[in-house]
Every structure is written in structure tokens, then in C-alpha cells.
Scaffold this motif. Structure first.
Motif, PDB file in Angstrom:
ATOM      1  N   UNK A  26      41.083  38.131  38.838  1.00 22.90           N
ATOM      2  CA  UNK A  26      40.684  37.579  37.537  1.00 22.90           C
ATOM      3  C   UNK A  26      39.429  38.259  37.015  1.00 22.90           C
ATOM      4  N   UNK A  27      38.446  38.465  37.882  1.00 20.51           N
ATOM      5  CA  UNK A  27      37.220  39.145  37.453  1.00 20.51           C
ATOM      6  C   UNK A  27      37.501  40.585  37.032  1.00 20.51           C
ATOM      7  N   UNK A  28      38.383  41.270  37.744  1.00 19.63           N
ATOM      8  CA  UNK A  28      38.710  42.649  37.382  1.00 19.63           C
ATOM      9  C   UNK A  28      39.525  42.711  36.086  1.00 19.63           C
ATOM     10  N   UNK A  29      40.363  41.717  35.847  1.00 20.63           N
ATOM     11  CA  UNK A  29      41.084  41.636  34.570  1.00 20.63           C
ATOM     12  C   UNK A  29      40.085  41.463  33.427  1.00 20.63           C
ATOM     13  N   UNK A  30      39.122  40.564  33.610  1.00 22.81           N
ATOM     14  CA  UNK A  30      38.097  40.359  32.578  1.00 22.81           C
ATOM     15  C   UNK A  30      37.295  41.641  32.371  1.00 22.81           C
ATOM     16  N   UNK A  31      36.916  42.310  33.460  1.00 20.43           N
ATOM     17  CA  UNK A  31      36.201  43.588  33.350  1.00 20.43           C
ATOM     18  C   UNK A  31      37.011  44.577  32.520  1.00 20.43           C
TER      19      UNK A  31
END
Length: 150
Positions: A26-31
Motif C-alpha cells: 500500500x505504501x509503495x502504491x501511494x509512492x
């Protein structure tokens, strides 16, 4: 199947936040969304994640109001994922993780991606946490005040 623990009613803002964006995908998708990635296939190519995992994470981020699905900007029949205002508010979190990673996981001179100011092309200054009166504060200068037990 083991039921996932949820923190959506916890009194701690960190716990509630982790409940929404706490896994690495999820954090990498947001990034990637901050980097301009918008389509499912682009996310998959960038991350190398399985389609079922990506689908689940995108669905959850949409469900939590971090991303929204919009018609493709090129007028095609595809849909795109864009950050909502709630999602854009994660920018300092992504910058903090980036700066922490730069400080602790790269050797001097080791090649890495860099976030720079679009206007001047210069790296960002390190994030700072300040008290309401403007003083720089660290962990020893703060205390968590918990709500009364019910």
C-alpha cells in the motif's frame, strides 16, 4: 483463515493509520501514485506485484478514501487511480520514509532515486517536527496524552 486484527476503533492515530496503509504494498502504491503512476498495469510493472495482491490493495486504498477511480485521462475505456486529498496528505509520510531510508540504508555515494524540488531541481531539506511555538522537538520532548478509559 486467520482473521486480520483491525485497529479502526483504536484511540491511537498511528494504529488507525497503519490499519489503512500499514503494509508495504500500500505504501509503495501511494509512492508510485505521487510519482504519476495511474493505471493498474503501470502499478504492476513498477512494483512487480501479483495481480491479485495489487487488486486487493488498490480496492482497500479506494475503500479507505486514499485513492479514487476516475475515467482515463486519455479518453480511453480504461480507469485510472488518483490520490484523493486524503491520499495527498500522505506526502509528508512518504517523504519521511524516504529521508529515513536515505539516512540509514544507503552507503555514502551509493546510487539511489532522489526527490527534488520541481522548481529548482534541488533536494528537499530534512523534515523537522516543531512545537506549536515553533521550537524544534524530538522524541524526548513529547509525550502521548491518552483519552480517559471508558
Amino acid at each position: 483463515m486467520v482473521k486480520r486484527t483491525t485497529f479502526d476503533e483504536a484511540s491511537c492515530p498511528v494504529a488507525r493509520s497503519v490499519d489503512t496503509i500499514g503494509d508495504w504494498w500500500s505504501l509503495l502504491i501511494v509512492r508510485d501514485a505521487f510519482d504519476g503512476v495511474r493505471r493498474f498495469g503501470e502499478f504492476q510493472r513498477s512494483l512487480g506485484v501479483a495481480k491479485n495482491i495489487l487488486s486487493a490493495r488498490l480496492r482497500a486504498l479506494v475503500g479507505h478514501g486514499v485513492l479514487e477511480v476516475v475515467p482515463a485521462s486519455d479518453g480511453s475505456t480504461y480507469s485510472e487511480y488518483v490520490l484523493t486529498p486524503k491520499g495527498r496528505d500522505l506526502f509528508p509520510v512518504i517523504v519521511a520514509l524516504r529521508q529515513w531510508g536515505e539516512a540509514h540504508f544507503f552507503a555514502d555515494g551509493e546510487a539511489r532515486s532522489e526527490l527534488v524540488d520541481r522548481e529548482g531541481g534541488l533536494p528537499l531539506q530534512g523534515l523537522e517536527i516543531r512545537a506549536a511555538d515553533g521550537r524544534l522537538v524530538g522524541p524526548d520532548d513529547t509525550v502521548v496524552v491518552k483519552p480517559p478509559s471508558s
